[in-house]
Design a protein around this motif. Structure first.
Motif, short mmCIF file in Angstrom:
data_model
loop_
_atom_site.label_atom_id
_atom_site.label_comp_id
_atom_site.label_asym_id
_atom_site.label_seq_id
_atom_site.Cartn_x
_atom_site.Cartn_y
_atom_site.Cartn_z
N GLU A 13 0.96 -0.94 0.14
CA GLU A 13 0.05 -0.28 0.08
C GLU A 13 1.04 1.05 0.15
OE1 GLU A 13 -2.66 0.06 3.53
OE2 GLU A 13 -3.80 -1.03 2.98
N ASP A 14 1.88 1.24 0.50
CA ASP A 14 2.94 2.36 0.93
C ASP A 14 3.90 2.42 -0.66
OD1 ASP A 14 1.62 2.86 3.30
OD2 ASP A 14 3.19 1.32 3.91
N PHE A 15 4.13 1.82 -1.80
CA PHE A 15 4.47 2.26 -2.35
C PHE A 15 3.59 2.95 -3.87
CE2 PHE A 15 7.60 1.47 -6.44
CZ PHE A 15 8.28 2.49 -6.19
N SER A 16 3.93 2.90 -4.53
CA SER A 16 3.23 3.12 -6.33
C SER A 16 3.87 4.27 -7.44
CB SER A 16 2.24 4.66 -5.95
OG SER A 16 2.65 5.87 -5.92
N MET A 17 3.89 4.12 -8.69
CA MET A 17 4.34 3.65 -9.75
C MET A 17 4.76 5.69 -9.06
SD MET A 17 6.47 1.97 -11.56
CE MET A 17 6.73 1.09 -12.94
N GLU A 18 3.67 6.18 -9.22
CA GLU A 18 3.94 7.64 -9.23
C GLU A 18 5.45 8.33 -8.42
OE1 GLU A 18 0.95 5.96 -8.84
OE2 GLU A 18 1.08 6.51 -10.80
N LEU A 19 5.25 7.59 -6.87
CA LEU A 19 5.86 7.55 -5.83
C LEU A 19 7.13 7.04 -6.55
CD1 LEU A 19 6.98 8.11 -2.55
CD2 LEU A 19 6.94 5.79 -2.25
N GLY A 20 7.38 6.00 -7.26
CA GLY A 20 8.69 5.57 -7.76
C GLY A 20 8.97 6.70 -8.55
N THR A 21 8.54 6.70 -9.68
CA THR A 21 8.56 7.76 -10.36
C THR A 21 9.76 9.60 -9.43
OG1 THR A 21 7.14 7.09 -12.02
CG2 THR A 21 8.07 9.27 -12.90
N ARG A 22 8.82 10.02 -8.90
CA ARG A 22 9.01 10.61 -7.99
C ARG A 22 10.57 10.90 -7.47
NH1 ARG A 22 4.39 11.42 -6.19
NH2 ARG A 22 4.70 10.49 -3.75
#
Ligand code: GAL
Length: 846
Positions: free
Chosen positions: A681-690
């Motif tokens: 839940e605490d990770f997303s593609m958007e966060l990874g890209t950021r």
């Protein structure tokens, strides 16, 4: 203490030439380099130079000075046929009255490739080798008190029946009287030959042969001196027949070694009663060379060979470069590249180069001329004569550690090589013989097995096991060439290629050093060189150098430079990457290699510390293995509020893998790791890209500057930044600004480089540098030179005048650079115009 040393990739360490040390001068030799006339087209009428010199224009004769090339050539893409001509050199001279009745000989140090010499119209002699000196006795042809003339027919054609010709040759063989000339004037009774052996225990043996038997009582007196002239030992012996052997042990003699290359001068005099009849001087060094199955020892210290092969060619000038440029190459090898050895492939080279090797402690393997091919009987006789000339003419150089007595990469020919070995051993029993092979299991008639090991492909071991190359495990062994044509690398190739080239040199150097019984490795080659049509990249250039044609460093040069200890050579810090993803497929620049001689490298992104890295354990044979930076994030995620602690390690590993392989090409384990992260839940593609943009991305606001710091003994000793270029700067690095036109012309080497404000080379800048020279000197080559790999070069030569000159170099987008030169002209005033019949000022015969 923090020392700030601006160190950049390519200018990590450039040397300024010191003033010349003084190699022993011979009081009976006079420089004979000025006042020549030259025509590229020989005609038999030129045998009698007197008539031709009355109408020089009719024969197309132009004034020339030695060293001289038959044709100045473009930087690349020219045919060897252009210099393969039969040319002529003519000169008139009148002997000084005090020289009447003496033995007068003309010594030509190097003529490419075959010489026929006439004096006053009569044939004096021929010489069928382009790489050894020849001496012509003019005495019986001279007119005392009148003008004399010399004509030299110089044949540079490849059809010659002499080494290296007969097959193909991977280097241009050029043409011309390309080394200096001397007039040798002695009493009719004189010292004809000298053999000087100086051992590490201080013993000196001088074998002198007289020109002829005489009834007089002759004594040979040997005086050993420090270079300041003070005598430290003296001994003498009577001449018996025509020979004298003088031996002495000099307790005060200092040893010569690579770490402490102390030189001495030996003066050998022929004395009758109180009169000195003749004198010769040599600069020597006391040392013992010992090779065996363990490796090489000098004065019982093991020495690891790490070096490069050198040709003797230059852009524009072919072989014809004077002392300063010859010496500069030795300085570059030793002081910029920290090499311990050079191989003078594939022929003996200028004494100026060897003199500088002696002074620097740079070891030398030299060899007879040739390339793979062995010819017929005449050809073989010449190879044997070349062996004898090589050993007798070069033996006084202490830097030479082995005589190469085989034709480079030729097949076994036991009859021929038994002879060359015997000749070398008879003339110099103190030094081993060797010979360079390109196949295993060759018959070893020499003391040392040399092998061109091109087995490394980038993936496998750097060198073959010695035992698979030769069963002679008790013999000395070294790798005489590697890399070269296996991985041609242009200065302008992309980063991945340049890095792979540098790592191949690292792998071979490391593996050769790590293998017991292997004395080391000598890479192919020092710099890119002009070659013949069967070789090269279609431009007549073999791009095999760790330096470019102008001796500007490619990345692989940093591997060599970084092997020198910082306390002796200064700190080296050369990141292999410019840190521009766009130079790499998919934008992924992978691990970053740093060549350094420091203990560790600290990395900063902008001003934020990322991590510290130590030399890689994968190169155990290297004194200073490269540092591999495989983490551009470090502990930064710990302070990032967006990164959950439990996922921190997986996020970091994933970000680094994306940087290394690209999102599309992630290997299976990383893909699985990413998938697992996305399921949390605490990770997303958007966060990874950021996060990727924040820590690794290099665009927009985050265009990063990466700073590397070299740490040695806890101190930062060098700093280098790589980042976007905003400003360009042209560097023009001259080896000297003080040229001396004395016994012949002088040459300054200027290395040009376009860098950004951080000192990073602009590898892909497609620009031309425009050069203007004002004053009493001349530019060699064109006024417009294109940058290749961000670098170029030029040369400034003296023209027989004193004065000053200014070189101005301009390139679009950068400030122009000016270099001023002082031109000293101590001996001649206007001698460059051929002055005929003028007697010798001191030291010259011009
Ligand atoms: C060797 C040869 C060298 C050079 C080199 C190129 O076989 O001895 O002269 O041609 O290859 O890598």
């Amino acid at each position: 203490m923090t020392q700030q040393i601006p160190t950049t990739v390519e200018t990590a360490r450039t040397v300024k030439r010191e003033e010349f040390g003084a190699p022993a001068s011979d009081p009976h030799r006079f420089a004979f380099n000025n006042g020549w006339w030259f025509t590229p087209t020989w005609a038999d009428e030129l045998r009698d130079a007197k008539a031709a010199l009355t109408t020089p224009e009719r024969w197309g004769l132009v004034a020339a000075r030695l060293p001289h090339t038959v044709r100045e050539h473009p930087i690349d893409s020219f045919s060897e046929r252009e210099y393969q001509v039969v040319s002529g050199y003519l000169r008139a001279f009148t002997l000084a009255p005090e020289h009447e009745g003496k033995t007068v000989r003309l010594v030509l140090d190097g003529v490419a490739q075959h010489t026929t010499l006439f004096c006053n119209g009569q044939l004096v002699g021929t010489h069928a080798c382009g790489y050894t000196a020849a001496q012509y006795d003019l005495t019986q042809h001279l007119d005392w008190g009148a003008e004399n003339v010399i004509s030299v027919r110089v044949d540079a054609r490849a059809e010659l029946d002499q080494p290296p010709f007969g097959g193909v040759v991977d280097y241009m063989t050029f043409g011309g009287i390309y080394r200096e000339a001397w007039l040798d004037v002695r009493n009719p009774q004189h010292l004809e030959t000298l053999q000087v052996s100086a051992d590490g225990d201080g013993s000196l043996v001088v074998k002198a042969t007289l020109s002829a038997k005489s009834d007089d009582e002759n004594l040979v007196v040997v005086s050993l001196r420090m270079l300041d002239g003070s005598e430290i030992a003296r001994a003498s012996a009577p001449v018996v027949g025509v020979q004298a052997i003088v031996e002495l042990v000099a307790k005060e003699a200092q040893r010569w070694s690579p770490a402490s290359p102390t030189l001495h001068e030996v003066s050998v005099r022929l004395v009758q009663g109180d009169t000195v009849i003749d004198e010769r001087r040599k600069r020597i060094g006391f040392r013992t060379v010992h090779w065996d199955g363990q490796g090489l020892r000098i004065n019982s210290e093991t020495v690891a060979l790490r070096g490069l092969n050198r040709h003797q060619s230059w852009p524009y000038l072919g072989y014809a470069a004077p002392a300063r440029a010859q010496r500069l190459d030795a300085d570059i090898l030793h002081r910029e590249l920290a090499c311990t050895v050079v191989r003078t492939s594939h022929y003996p080279q200028s004494h100026h180069f060897l003199d500088r090797c002696d002074e620097l402690g740079l070891l030398v393997v030299t060899e007879i001329p040739g390339w793979q091919h062995i010819g017929g009987d005449t050809w073989k006789r010449q190879a044997v004569e070349n062996t004898s000339d090589m050993v007798s003419q070069w033996h006084h150089h202490p830097s030479i550690i082995a005589w190469g007595v085989r034709i480079n990469e030729s097949a076994d020919d036991d009859e021929l090589y038994a002879e060359t070995n015997a000749v070398a051993r008879a003339l110099d029993p103190t030094r081993p013989t060797t010979g360079v092979r390109n196949f295993a299991g060759s018959n070893l008639l020499e003391d040392v097995y040399a092998f061109n090991d091109f087995s490394h492909t980038g993936e496998n071991a750097g060198v073959k096991a010695k035992g698979t190359v030769t069963p002679e495990l008790n013999a000395g062994y070294f790798v005489s060439e590697h890399t070269g044509h296996m991985f041609p690398t242009k200065a302008e190739d992309d980063e991945a290629h340049r890095v792979a080239h540098a790592l191949r040199h690292a792998r071979v150097t490391s593996d050769a050093a790590a293998q017991p019984g292997v004395a080391g490795a000598i890479g192919w080659s020092m710099f890119d060189y002009a070659t013949q049509r069967d070789f090269g990249s279609g431009d007549r250039i073999c791009h095999h150098g760790v330096l470019d044609l102008f001796r500007g460093p490619k990345l692989a040069a940093a591997l060599y430079a970084s092997q020198g200890d910082a306390d002796r050579f200064g700190p080296v810090l050369v990141p292999a990457s410019a840190m521009h993803g766009g130079d790499h497929a998919g934008g992924n620049f992978g691990d970053t290699i740093v060549f350094t001689n420091a203990d560790a490298v600290r990395l900063f992104r902008d001003d934020t510390f990322v991590a510290a890295f130590e030399p890689s354990p994968l190169f155990p044979g290297l004194a200073h293995p490269p540092v591999v930076i495989d983490d551009l994030i470090g502990d930064q995620l710990a302070a990032d509020p967006e990164v959950p602690k439990v996922l921190r390690n997986d996020i970091k590993a994933t970000l680094m893998d994306v940087a290394r392989y690209g999102l599309e090409a992630l290997p299976a384990p990383s893909r699985d790791r990413l998938q697992a992260l996305l399921e949390s839940e605490d990770f997303s593609m958007e966060l990874g890209t950021r996060l990727f943009t924040r820590y690794l991305g290099a665009w927009g606001d985050r265009a990063a500057a990466w700073r590397f710091e070299a740490v040695l003994d806890g101190n930062t000793v060098a700093r280098v930044t790589r980042g976007p270029a905003e400003q360009l700067r042209l560097i023009a690095d001259a080896d000297t600004q003080h040229l001396v036109d004395a016994q012949t012309w002088d040459l300054a080497t200027i290395r040009l480089r376009l860098v950004d404000e951080h000192g990073a080379t602009q590898h892909y800048a497609r620009r031309t540098v425009h050069l203007e020279l004002d004053g009493d000197a001349e530019l060699v080559g064109p006024h417009d030179v294109p940058l290749a790999g961000g670098a170029a070069g030029t040369y400034v030569r003296t023209i027989g005048r004193g004065g000053t000159a200014t070189l101005r170099a301009t390139v679009a987008g950068a400030e122009p650079v000016e270099i001023s030169f002082v031109l000293e002209h101590p001996v001649l005033d206007s001698a460059v115009e051929a002055r005929r019949g003028i007697n010798a000022p001191e030291g010259t015969y011009s």
